[in-house]
Design an enzyme around this catalytic site. Structure first.
Site, short mmCIF file in Angstrom:
data_model
loop_
_atom_site.label_atom_id
_atom_site.label_comp_id
_atom_site.label_asym_id
_atom_site.label_seq_id
_atom_site.Cartn_x
_atom_site.Cartn_y
_atom_site.Cartn_z
N ASN A 194 6.97 -7.95 1.84
CA ASN A 194 5.71 -8.65 2.06
C ASN A 194 5.68 -9.35 3.41
O ASN A 194 6.70 -9.79 3.92
CB ASN A 194 5.46 -9.68 0.96
CG ASN A 194 5.28 -9.01 -0.39
OD1 ASN A 194 5.06 -7.81 -0.43
ND2 ASN A 194 5.36 -9.77 -1.45
N HIS B 156 9.55 -6.36 6.82
CA HIS B 156 8.40 -5.95 7.64
C HIS B 156 7.83 -7.09 8.49
O HIS B 156 6.71 -7.00 8.97
CB HIS B 156 7.30 -5.37 6.74
CG HIS B 156 7.74 -4.11 6.05
ND1 HIS B 156 7.24 -3.70 4.84
CD2 HIS B 156 8.65 -3.18 6.40
CE1 HIS B 156 7.83 -2.56 4.48
NE2 HIS B 156 8.70 -2.24 5.40
N GLY C 185 7.46 -5.98 -8.43
CA GLY C 185 6.13 -5.77 -7.80
C GLY C 185 6.14 -4.87 -6.60
O GLY C 185 5.40 -5.10 -5.65
P1 NAD Z 1 2.31 -1.60 -3.24
O1 NAD Z 1 0.90 -2.10 -3.06
O2 NAD Z 1 2.60 -0.19 -2.88
O3 NAD Z 1 2.75 -1.77 -4.78
C1 NAD Z 1 2.50 -2.96 -5.49
C2 NAD Z 1 3.18 -2.85 -6.83
O4 NAD Z 1 3.01 -4.10 -7.51
C3 NAD Z 1 2.60 -1.77 -7.74
O5 NAD Z 1 3.66 -1.01 -8.28
C4 NAD Z 1 1.85 -2.57 -8.83
O6 NAD Z 1 1.85 -1.92 -10.08
C5 NAD Z 1 2.67 -3.85 -8.88
N1 NAD Z 1 1.94 -5.03 -9.37
C6 NAD Z 1 0.60 -5.29 -9.40
N2 NAD Z 1 0.36 -6.51 -9.93
C7 NAD Z 1 1.58 -7.03 -10.25
C8 NAD Z 1 2.00 -8.27 -10.82
N3 NAD Z 1 1.13 -9.22 -11.15
N4 NAD Z 1 3.33 -8.45 -11.01
C9 NAD Z 1 4.25 -7.51 -10.67
N5 NAD Z 1 3.90 -6.32 -10.14
C10 NAD Z 1 2.58 -6.09 -9.91
O7 NAD Z 1 3.25 -2.61 -2.47
P2 NAD Z 1 4.68 -2.45 -1.80
O8 NAD Z 1 5.54 -1.62 -2.68
O9 NAD Z 1 5.08 -3.81 -1.43
O10 NAD Z 1 4.44 -1.58 -0.46
C11 NAD Z 1 3.25 -1.68 0.30
C12 NAD Z 1 3.40 -2.13 1.76
O11 NAD Z 1 2.23 -2.90 2.08
C13 NAD Z 1 4.56 -3.05 2.04
O12 NAD Z 1 5.00 -2.77 3.32
C14 NAD Z 1 3.96 -4.44 2.07
O13 NAD Z 1 4.53 -5.20 3.11
C15 NAD Z 1 2.53 -4.23 2.43
N6 NAD Z 1 1.65 -5.20 1.72
C16 NAD Z 1 1.99 -6.51 1.74
C17 NAD Z 1 1.23 -7.44 1.04
C18 NAD Z 1 1.66 -8.89 1.07
O14 NAD Z 1 2.34 -9.30 2.01
N7 NAD Z 1 1.34 -9.68 0.06
C19 NAD Z 1 0.10 -7.04 0.31
C20 NAD Z 1 -0.24 -5.66 0.33
C21 NAD Z 1 0.56 -4.75 1.03
#
Ligand code: NAD
Ligand code: ZN
Length: 264
Positions: free
Chosen positions: A115, A132, A207
């Site tokens: 994240n 990242h 997550g």
């Molecule tokens: P992803 O969006 O691919 O996957 C998110 C996962 O979280 C899914 O498997 C989903 O089922 C699960 N999920 C949804 N709600 C949940 C909850 N309440 N509790 C637990 N799990 C839950 O995200 P990723 O695998 O981190 O990869 C995506 C890329 O995008 C990464 O590089 C990330 O840095 C970036 N990203 C970051 C953020 C952030 O910083 N918050 C947000 C979106 C995407």
């Protein structure tokens, strides 16, 4: 209680016992851990881009890629802003907080997060690898001048526009994050090598859709060391099958139940 709830409860108790007895614990986290802090995920439960492209008709991984940023920085910035703007005012939830608490009472606890929201840091995690990067530090791609999110939000006293421009040289500014297709920094790569060589008692994957090869490598390494891997995710992912336990709850609820059960 249904059979599924019964099975989940006994899994939580088993995981709680493992956590209670462990000293060396690794938490691998992704966007889902911040969902309950109001930040959207890209894939899986509640994912913005599960079965559709962005409104610019490209997959999110292309919109947020290094080559796209070079050619069309305004388009990449539109999606950087989507995460960045939801980070404003976001606070850590119970899952981030409990992980920081686990670190404070055990001898060797690490968090490796994908994240860019900085919420683990805000919760107090110190052995933290933000693979990242994060959205709070930025720099000019032309003159290299450093900026902060605060500078960006005040838009250097001017009218907000994307992509943001450097007040000194008019170069495009970007956050210090790793875009899709870009290399991890050397310090992160080194830290990951050290983690992969550590022998953890327990590994959590929370997550994340676990699509990045370096995340899968860490999980497979844990399995080959016979370290139990616990996945917390309301959805099934590519790695669920190979994890010792899967808890199909949101991160905050699951961590709260596990942590409470370690004290019983
Ligand atoms: P992803 O969006 O691919 O996957 C998110 C996962 O979280 C899914 O498997 C989903 O089922 C699960 N999920 C949804 N709600 C949940 C909850 N309440 N509790 C637990 N799990 C839950 O995200 P990723 O695998 O981190 O990869 C995506 C890329 O995008 C990464 O590089 C990330 O840095 C970036 N990203 C970051 C953020 C952030 O910083 N918050 C947000 C979106 C995407
Ligand atoms: Zn500049």
């Amino acid at each position: 209680m249904t059979h599924a709830e019964d099975t989940r409860n006994s899994t939580i108790i088993e995981v709680a016992h493992r956590l209670r007895d462990a000293q060396r614990v690794l938490f691998i986290t992704g966007a889902g851990i911040s969902a309950e802090s109001g930040l959207p995920t890209y894939r899986g439960i509640g994912g913005l881009y599960n079965s559709r492209d962005t409104e610019d008709d490209v997959p999110i991984e292309v919109a947020l890629s290094g080559p796209m940023f070079k050619n069309r920085p305004a388009l990449t910035w539109k999606y950087l802003w989507q995460i960045g703007s939801s980070c404003i005012g976001a606070t850590p939830n119970l899952a981030h907080k409990i992980i920081a608490e686990v670190e404070s009472v055990k001898s060797d606890v690490w968090v490796l997060t994908q994240n860019v929201d900085g919420l683990h840091r805000l919760a107090g995690s110190r052995n933290l690898i933000e693979v990242h990067g994060h959205m709070y530090d930025l720099y000019c791609t032309v003159c290299g001048q450093d900026y902060t999110a605060k500078d960006l939000l005040s838009n250097f006293g001017g009218v907000p526009s994307l992509p943001p421009e450097c007040p000194s040289c008019h170069g495009v500014i970007r956050p210090k994050v790793v875009l899709f297709g870009e290399m991890l920094s050397e310090s992160v790569t080194q830290a990951m090598i050290e983690l992969i060589n550590k022998d953890f008692d327990l590994v959590f994957s929370i997550g994340t859709s676990a699509l990045f090869p370096y995340i899968q490598d860490l999980l497979f390494q844990a399995q080959s060391n016979e370290t139990p891997v616990i996945e917390i995710n309301p959805a099934i992912t590519e790695v669920s099958q190979s994890c010792q336990h899967h808890i199909d709850l949101g991160a905050a609820q699951a961590m709260q139940q596990i942590w409470t059960s370690t004290h019983q």
